[in-house]
Design a protein around this motif. Structure first.
Motif, PDB file in Angstrom:
ATOM      1  N   UNK A 251     -56.031-137.056  45.128  1.00 56.19           N
ATOM      2  CA  UNK A 251     -55.056-136.237  45.866  1.00 56.19           C
ATOM      3  C   UNK A 251     -55.562-134.805  45.991  1.00 56.19           C
ATOM      4  N   UNK A 252     -56.109-134.312  44.897  1.00 57.59           N
ATOM      5  CA  UNK A 252     -56.617-132.927  44.928  1.00 57.59           C
ATOM      6  C   UNK A 252     -57.786-132.793  45.909  1.00 57.59           C
ATOM      7  N   UNK A 253     -58.607-133.832  45.985  1.00 55.31           N
ATOM      8  CA  UNK A 253     -59.726-133.767  46.943  1.00 55.31           C
ATOM      9  C   UNK A 253     -59.169-133.629  48.355  1.00 55.31           C
ATOM     10  N   UNK A 254     -58.166-134.424  48.631  1.00 50.98           N
ATOM     11  CA  UNK A 254     -57.583-134.365  49.991  1.00 50.98           C
ATOM     12  C   UNK A 254     -57.006-132.969  50.251  1.00 50.98           C
ATOM     13  N   UNK A 255     -56.293-132.419  49.247  1.00 51.48           N
ATOM     14  CA  UNK A 255     -55.722-131.071  49.411  1.00 51.48           C
ATOM     15  C   UNK A 255     -56.843-130.050  49.607  1.00 51.48           C
TER      16      UNK A 255
ATOM     17  N   UNK B 137     -60.789-127.019  55.585  1.00 49.69           N
ATOM     18  CA  UNK B 137     -60.647-127.027  57.047  1.00 49.69           C
ATOM     19  C   UNK B 137     -59.872-125.808  57.526  1.00 49.69           C
ATOM     20  N   UNK B 138     -58.846-125.416  56.782  1.00 48.49           N
ATOM     21  CA  UNK B 138     -58.067-124.217  57.154  1.00 48.49           C
ATOM     22  C   UNK B 138     -58.937-122.971  57.070  1.00 48.49           C
ATOM     23  N   UNK B 139     -59.737-122.887  56.000  1.00 52.30           N
ATOM     24  CA  UNK B 139     -60.619-121.720  55.843  1.00 52.30           C
ATOM     25  C   UNK B 139     -61.622-121.658  56.989  1.00 52.30           C
ATOM     26  N   UNK B 140     -62.168-122.813  57.338  1.00 47.19           N
ATOM     27  CA  UNK B 140     -63.145-122.833  58.429  1.00 47.19           C
ATOM     28  C   UNK B 140     -62.502-122.373  59.720  1.00 47.19           C
TER      29      UNK B 140
ATOM     30  N   UNK C 271     -66.154-122.470  66.714  1.00 42.15           N
ATOM     31  CA  UNK C 271     -65.938-123.913  66.780  1.00 42.15           C
ATOM     32  C   UNK C 271     -66.068-124.534  65.386  1.00 42.15           C
ATOM     33  N   UNK C 272     -65.010-125.218  64.985  1.00 43.05           N
ATOM     34  CA  UNK C 272     -65.039-125.857  63.657  1.00 43.05           C
ATOM     35  C   UNK C 272     -65.104-127.368  63.803  1.00 43.05           C
ATOM     36  N   UNK C 273     -65.661-128.000  62.767  1.00 46.96           N
ATOM     37  CA  UNK C 273     -65.693-129.465  62.685  1.00 46.96           C
ATOM     38  C   UNK C 273     -64.941-129.866  61.420  1.00 46.96           C
ATOM     39  N   UNK C 274     -63.993-130.770  61.581  1.00 43.46           N
ATOM     40  CA  UNK C 274     -63.160-131.151  60.427  1.00 43.46           C
ATOM     41  C   UNK C 274     -63.970-131.938  59.403  1.00 43.46           C
ATOM     42  N   UNK C 275     -63.589-131.766  58.167  1.00 48.48           N
ATOM     43  CA  UNK C 275     -64.197-132.517  57.068  1.00 48.48           C
ATOM     44  C   UNK C 275     -63.102-133.397  56.467  1.00 48.48           C
ATOM     45  N   UNK C 276     -63.389-134.683  56.308  1.00 49.14           N
ATOM     46  CA  UNK C 276     -62.358-135.600  55.817  1.00 49.14           C
ATOM     47  C   UNK C 276     -62.937-136.540  54.769  1.00 49.14           C
TER      48      UNK C 276
END
Lengths: 299, 1206
Positions: free
Chosen positions: B165-169, B175-178, B246-251
């Motif tokens: 869960x923490x990894x997801x958070x 992503x927000x910082x980027x 331009x950002x790229x999401x990390x998931x």
């Protein structure tokens, strides 16, 4: 080199926090008596302590088994002692019965012999504190000896099971089964058992014939029981020795454990004092240093 | 003057700006991320073309603020971010793991404490095996252990899930910082260099970068305008996380326990391996390490439970009943790879428990469908089924595997979490051993007997009711959904009857994928009232696998042993085959209910489809002896005879013996041809003289017996049709199958048919109804050869019904009649002569036509073997072959009525006589065998048979034997046909009368399973199997060879001698197998004739502590064989492993923090604010300000002086 004011304060405060943490750990060690508060502080010592604790637990179990067995053997030894007394008295009756005595006297002697036979049967049926037969082998739910209604002879009802002594299976014997205690009486005519000997003796006593032969068998029975008592005594002595050895092992384990697990109070006290002094010094120096600002002079 | 004034003014303005910057530094001295600023003062030079004066040209115009400088060191900033990432990674890891390590290391919370208490209880149980308190204590401690193990596993698992869960958070934060940095980049690109705005943006940028560095390690590539591009990891290679704005999401992508990080998951997904620092990396490592810890705990708990259960099951309770497992836990999980294309399904049994230490293995199929067993790492362990089995993993592959299909075998997952105590009562502790060896006290020899294996003992009789309803009706059935053992029939069941049904309503539950989309939960109700609810709300509803997983996790399902498997686009709830004992309480339509918990109609989503044909009732003993049912193939046996299916270790398949008894019990097996309305037709006549209608060929049992009861719904019809169209017999009667009852008419008829085959028997036409007033007794005169008889038909009805009359045969010569008579059930008079009179003519001469008509004997002629009427004798020399008793004879026409009969050697034979008899319209060939060959089938083989009139059978036989129903014709007939039809809902039935002496395993070997009903007289909970004892006597059979001794093994219960073996005076090893015993053992030491030993089984011995001592000794024993360590040591090692990891992490963390702090200090020295310095600057700029003001003042004075000049 220029030290930023913020960094100066943070560094000082961090070092004070560190000192406080150390003091807290010392305090916990003192209050809990534990040298290692977290296994990760000293994994090697931690696992060693756990290993010693497990060894101690095993030792305690094995020792408890020996003590329990010793108690049971004590019951067997007592039972054998009383059985021997009964046989001794029967031998006396044999001497009396082998003389020219009145029929009333003979009847009295026979009655006493029968009572002694009953007493021996009661002894052979000794039960433990839970009411389970002690000498019925594994069939502890049965009376070890009971009279066969067809023959009138007291016979062994149990089996040849002998409980093992947990943890000491190969070295220590447990209570014998009744078949072996009261059976296997070696006479000139072969192997027989205690109650057959007694039955024959009572018949002889009652009739006044064959008492001498019966007396010989009583002697064999007495010797058999003495041998058994000696065996039990030897077994108990061996157990006592082993218990003594176990105590030594326990001490050795405790000695190995203590330096690993127990903090040295004097050392902790010294460290506590040192820590308090260091923290006090840090706090005071911080107050004094932080106060030394150019603005103070400017104002 | 104005110049001086301008100069002074510029000084005032510059100083004021400098003072402002200094003030800002002072007030931000404690602001996080603030970089010290300073003004860059430059001399303000006059423009060259402005001044006309040389002096002017040499002086400037004062001072100006050229730039606002921001204290910065890009190199140090980058280094600091790397150090921050590393320290944060280790700090996270250390923090997360420390908690678990503390729990694992604490004997109050790890497994050591509960295990030691359990061992204490076992030890006490060993000291007092007959004490209720000791048994209760052991049960409580076993429960405590199970509960502790389960709680510990759940705790570690929750910590691992928390890390996830923490990894997801954290990824959301990344992503927000980027995104925020992308915005800053845009602002920076627009801002003016050296401006206050730019400097502020740069500070904000660096603050965000620092925050990002705490989450994940990255490389920042700075451009001249201050914007940065970000790359994950420690180089600027690969795909950027941020490029400009331009950002790229990390998931996160999770597959089982594997975690992958994916860039641009919703665009062009790309798995990245560049997550190497920061919290994210620390949490991922935490997740992985805790996963390994869970595996470790699972392995230990499974190993411990298996070891305890193995000991427990090797012993017996104080009542003499075999030990049931103390612990229960989940089985092996087999997961098919999602990409599998084939239909293969695996069932797995583990033959070597220590292999569970491998935790997870993989099976992969190649082009040829050959499986390869590998470790998770890919290291090959074995290739091919037999090699894999040799390795210790027994695989059974059902269906076809495609190339590349793979399966994961998970031996451990969930073991600790699922562990429970399976015992229901403390009396179920197996404290003793089943076997007690006794040495006679009178033995003169010193030999000691040892016996390794002896006899299978039964288990506690209970639990049958959970599966069967004790009724043989088809309204309650048990259905295995995959091959495998169905259930255990415990010893002590009285008079068991098992019947397999052909039950079309048996339900296989199918859910279509589309229907599952709308479900919130799924409730499966079982007929016994239990139900299983699977929560689907958290599952991805597009994935059936989630539902399958949910079903598998459902506790009730687990307890029933279900494994839901995905097949195609539908869901089937199937039971594991070789892996478990299973049983689904099922019934006709509606008893297995699937419905949505939210109340929505599921009627369209659930379909109940018909099950396949019923199965045979196959019963096995635990050691692999098949007691009933048709034998199974060796390959099926190999899959079936596993410990998991309840078979004993080393069980070997022994096909059924086919006898009518089993260990003293009467065994009835009733087998029926498979298929509704199954029909066996002989085709166009009995070209062969024998027509076997082999029931066994239809999948039923080999022997047909019955007790004379009619079976529900079962009918059978046998029709024999003569060439003239006359139906010889048609029996729509169940009693055809009841021929076990000799008194039945059906049996009588069959006897008649049998006798008729080669004798002079006659069967009349249907007896007509008699008119009122007819005689109740009719006498029929019959001659057979040289003897004559009166056949008396006596009816008691009024009017007399000769079709139900009794028949008595009286020999007129006063001797014993060799003729029998009776009335068939369908109402015909049947006369039978013995086979010794084969060929003798049986005549009805001397009777009135009325009598013959009343008994249906009008027109009935002799049954002597005859051909049909031919109009002319065959031409001389034409021949006709017949076979008789395996010999071929040639009949050759010679112009006379009598034919020449020669055997295959051409010699004249007296075995067979053949002659034509003149009859009205022509001639008939009569064949007569010698008495020795009476009844032997005669088969025509010649092509000229028609010329000889051999186209009709007058005689035939019918019998039922071990091969089924057999019809035999006395000679060939192209026209006679036989037709047998059955209708029955029952496939087979097995009945065992009396209490079962041992456990039997009921097995379904059919993939589709079967409906099986069970009925029994009683289940005696207190049933104790009869004690068994074997006496081993030593004798010297040959006085001349005193050293040669004989061991005689005698079953003391029956007195039967099991076997004898020779021995020497020093004993020796022996193996004796017979009469239910299976002795392996030996005698060591001196042996003397007359010595005796007893081996006793099955007696309750409350004081026997041998097995309890073994349970207690487990504390010291290596858990996984030699080279391993004890359970407690392994528990310590497991906790030490994590503690070591934590210690290493902490050490690394200390170093990383020192590094980070040192770099941070250097960076702060470059960029931080020192208040003393700022105070100095304040004074300095204040003085400059005052000086500049003085310049201005001087200019003013000068200016005023000039103004005052007059």
């Amino acid at each position: 080199m220029q030290i930023p004011t913020r960094q100066f304060a943070e560094t000082q405060l961090r070092s004070m926090s560190s000192l406080q943490r150390e003091l807290q750990d010392i305090q916990i060690q003192l209050s809990t008596g534990k040298k290692i508060l977290h296994a990760s502080d000293n994994p090697t010592a931690s696992i060693e302590i756990a290993r010693i604790d497990n060894q101690a637990a095993v030792l305690a179990r094995d020792k408890n088994a020996l003590q329990f067995t010793n108690g049971r053997l004590g019951l067997e030894e007592d039972m054998l002692g009383e059985s021997i007394s009964i046989v001794q008295r029967l031998k006396e009756l044999a001497i009396l019965g082998n003389r020219q005595i009145t029929s009333q006297d003979r009847a009295n002697l026979t009655a006493e012999a029968r009572q002694l036979e009953g007493a021996l049967e009661d002894l052979a049926n000794t039960a433990d504190e839970s009411g389970h037969s002690l000498f019925a082998g594994f069939r502890t739910n049965l009376r070890a000896f009971a009279e066969n209604p067809d023959t009138g002879v007291v016979e062994y009802q149990g089996d040849s099971g002998t409980p093992v002594v947990p943890g000491n299976e190969d070295t220590t014997r447990s209570v014998d089964h009744g078949g072996r205690i009261f059976g296997g009486v070696r006479t000139r005519t072969g192997l027989t058992d205690a109650f057959t000997v007694l039955g024959a003796f009572i018949t002889a006593l009652d009739s006044g014939t064959g008492i001498a032969d019966a007396q010989v068998k009583l002697d064999a029975l007495a010797e058999h029981l003495n041998t058994k008592q000696t065996e039990v005594g030897a077994a108990r002595a061996a157990i006592q020795t082993r218990i003594g050895l176990f105590a030594g092992k326990e001490s050795a384990l405790a000695a190995r454990r203590e330096p690993l697990a127990k903090p040295v109070i004097e050392q902790l006290g010294t460290k506590l004092q040192q820590g308090i002094a260091a923290l006090t010094a840090a706090q005071q120096s911080f107050i004094k240093t932080i106060d030394l600002t150019l603005f103070k002079f400017l104002s | 003057m104005s110049d001086l004034m301008s100069v002074g003014l510029s000084g005032i303005l510059a100083s004021k700006t400098a003072l402002t910057v200094t003030g800002e530094n002072i007030v931000n001295a404690n602001t996080e991320g603030y970089s010290r600023r300073a003004v860059d003062l430059q001399e303000a030079r006059a423009a060259g073309n402005v001044s006309m004066d040389a002096t002017q040209a040499r002086t400037g115009n004062g001072v100006r603020v050229e730039n606002l400088k921001r204290a910065q060191d890009s190199f140090l900033a980058g280094t600091l971010r790397i150090a921050t990432s590393r320290a944060q990674e280790l700090d996270t890891l250390s923090g997360e793991l420390s908690q678990v390590s503390d729990i694992l290391s604490n004997t109050d919370t790890n497994l050591s404490g509960p295990a030691n208490r359990l061992f204490d209880a076992f030890a006490q149980l060993a000291l007092q095996p007959d004490a209720d308190s000791a048994k209760q204590s052991a049960l409580i401690e076993a429960k405590n252990f199970a509960s502790s193990a389960s709680e510990l596993a759940k705790y570690v698992e929750s910590q691992r899930d928390h890390a996830l869960t923490q990894i997801r958070d954290a990824l959301t934060f990344v992503n927000n910082l980027a995104t925020a940095l992308g915005g800053i980049n845009q602002e920076l690109a627009r801002s003016v260099a050296g401006s206050s705005n730019k400097v502020g943006l740069l500070d904000e940028r660096d603050r965000l970068l620092t925050s990002l560095a705490e989450q994940v390690r990255f490389t920042a590539q700075e451009r001249t305008d201050g914007t940065v591009d970000l790359y994950l990891g420690d180089s600027n290679a690969g795909r950027p996380l941020l490029e400009g704005s331009k950002t790229v999401a990390l998931a996160l992508q999770q597959s089982g326990t594997r975690l992958d990080f994916v860039l641009d998951p919703y665009g062009s997904p790309q798995i990245t391996s560049q997550i190497t620092g920061g919290r994210v990396s620390g949490l991922r490592t935490t997740y992985e390490m805790l996963g390994r810890t869970i595996d470790g705990v699972d392995t230990l708990v499974r190993g411990f439970a298996d070891a305890v259960n193995e000991i427990q099951q090797s012993g017996v309770t104080g009542e003499g009943l075999p030990g049931d497992p103390i612990f229960s836990l989940t089985g092996i999980t087999i997961t098919a790879a999602p990409a599998n294309l084939g239909t293969a399904k695996l069932t797995v049994a583990l033959n070597k428990p220590e292999l569970a230490l491998n935790q997870r293995l993989r099976v992969k199929f190649d082009d040829a469908g050959t499986p390869t067993l590998t470790q998770e790492s890919g290291a090959v362990l074995a290739r091919g089924l037999s090699a894999i089995e040799d390795y210790g993993v027994k695989l059974v592959v059902e269906g076809t595997a495609s190339r590349g299909d793979a399966f994961t075998l998970d031996f451990i997952s969930g073991a600790a979490k699922s562990i429970k105590v399976a015992l229901l009562s403390s009396n179920q502790f197996a404290t003793g051993k089943d076997m007690l060896i006794e040495t006679a006290t009178t033995n003169l020899g010193t030999s000691v007997l040892s016996v390794a294996t002896a006899v299978e003992r039964p288990s506690r009789p209970a639990g049958l009711e959970q599966i069967f309803s004790n009724t043989l009706t088809a309204d309650r059935l048990v259905r295995p959904l995959r091959p495998g053992a169905l259930t255990t029939i415990p010893a002590g069941i009285n008079d068991l009857t098992l019947r397999s049904f052909d039950q079309p309503d048996l339900a296989t539950v199918n859910l279509s994928a589309a229907d599952l989309q709308n479900l919130h939960s799924l409730e499966i109700k079982l007929t016994d009232g239990r139900s299983v609810t699977v929560d689907l709300t958290r599952a991805d509803r597009s994935s059936l696998q989630k539902i399958v997983d949910g079903l598998n996790r459902a506790p009730e399902m687990a307890s029933l042993g279900f494994v839901a498997q995905r097949r195609g686009d539908a869901l089937q709830i199937v039971a594991p085959g070789a892996g478990r004992l299973v049983g689904l309480n099922s019934a006709p339509s509606g008893s297995v209910v699937l419905r949505a918990a939210n109340g929505s109609a599921l009627s369209n989503a659930v379909s109940l489809v018909a099950g396949e044909r019923g199965d045979a009732v196959r019963l096995f003993t635990r050691d692999g002896v098949q007691v009933s049912g048709p034998p199974i193939a060796d390959s099926e046996a190999a899959a079936l005879l596993t410990v998991q299916n309840g078979f004993a270790v080393g069980a070997r398949y022994v096909p059924p013996a086919g006898s009518g008894s089993y260990r003293g019990l009467t065994l009835f097996q009733l087998a029926y041809p498979d298929g509704v309305n199954a029909t066996q037709t002989a085709g166009a006549g009995l070209a062969s003289a024998s027509l076997p209608l082999d029931w066994a060929a239809h999948g039923a049992g080999p022997v047909v017996y019955s007790e004379g009861t009619a079976y529900p719904g079962r009918t059978a019809t046998l029709t024999l049709t003569a060439p003239d169209g006359r139906i010889f017999t048609a029996m729509p009667r169940p009693d055809l199958l009841n021929q076990g009852d000799p008194a039945s008419a059906g049996r009588a008829l069959l006897d008649a048919l049998n006798a008729q085959g080669a004798s002079a028997g006659l069967v009349g036409d249907l007896i007509p109804a008699a008119s009122s007033g007819a005689s109740a007794t009719l006498d029929l005169t019959v001659s057979l050869g040289a003897r004559s008889f009166t056949v008396r038909v006596n009816a008691t009805d009024d009017p007399p019904n000769y079709a139900r009359a009794s028949v008595t045969v009286i020999a007129l010569d006063g001797g014993e009649p060799n003729l029998t008579g009776g009335i068939s059930q369908d109402g015909r008079l049947v006369l039978n002569a013995p086979r010794s009179l084969a060929g003798e003519r049986l005549l009805l001469g001397g009777n009135s036509a009325a009598t013959l008509a009343a008994l249906g004997m009008n027109g009935v002629g002799s049954s002597q073997l005859s051909g049909t009427t031919v109009t002319a004798l065959p031409g001389s020399g034409s021949s006709f072959q017949v076979t008789l008793g395996g010999q071929t004879y040639t009949l050759t026409a010679n112009g006379s009525n009598a034919l020449d009969v020669t055997d295959s050697a051409g010699a004249s034979s007296s075995d067979l006589a053949a002659s034509f008899e003149a009859v009205p319209g022509g001639y008939q060939l009569r064949l007569k065998t010698s008495p020795a060959l009476a009844g032997t089938a005669v088969t025509s083989t010649g092509t000229d048979a028609g010329d000889f009139g051999f186209t009709l059978i007058d005689g035939f036989s019918a019998r039922i034997d071990a091969s089924g129903l057999r019809l035999s014709a006395g000679s060939a007939s192209p026209n006679l046909s036989a037709h047998l039809a059955f209708t029955s809902p029952i496939a087979s039935e097995v009945r065992l009368q009396g209490p079962l002496p041992e456990d039997l395993l009921l097995v379904s070997a059919r993939a589709a399973g079967a409906g099986i009903g069970a009925e029994w007289q009683s289940v005696d909970a207190s049933y104790t199997p009869p004690a068994t004892s074997v006496k081993i006597s030593v004798s010297s059979p040959d006085a001349s060879q005193p050293t040669r001794l004989l061991l005689t093994f005698t079953d003391e219960t029956s007195g039967d001698v099991i076997g004898t073996r020779e021995a020497t005076r020093t004993g020796g090893a022996f193996y004796v197998n017979g009469k239910g015993f299976n002795f392996t053992g030996g005698l060591s030491g001196g042996l003397t004739a007359g010595d005796e030993f007893r081996v006793e089984f099955g007696k309750g011995r409350p004081g026997d502590n041998r097995n309890a001592a073994e349970l207690a000794a487990l504390a010291k024993r290596s858990l996984f064989g030699s080279g391993s360590a004890s359970f407690l040591d392994l528990v310590n090692a497991e906790s030490a492993k994590l503690a070591n990891d934590v210690q290493i992490t902490k050490t690394s963390l200390t170093a990383a923090e020192l590094t980070r702090d040192e770099i941070a200090a250097k960076y702060a020295e470059k960029t931080g604010v020192n208040l003393d310095q700022e105070a100095g600057d304040l004074v300095r700029y204040q003085q400059a300000y005052q000086a500049a003001a003085q310049v201005l003042n001087t200019a003013k004075i000068l200016f005023d002086a000039i103004l005052q000049v007059r």
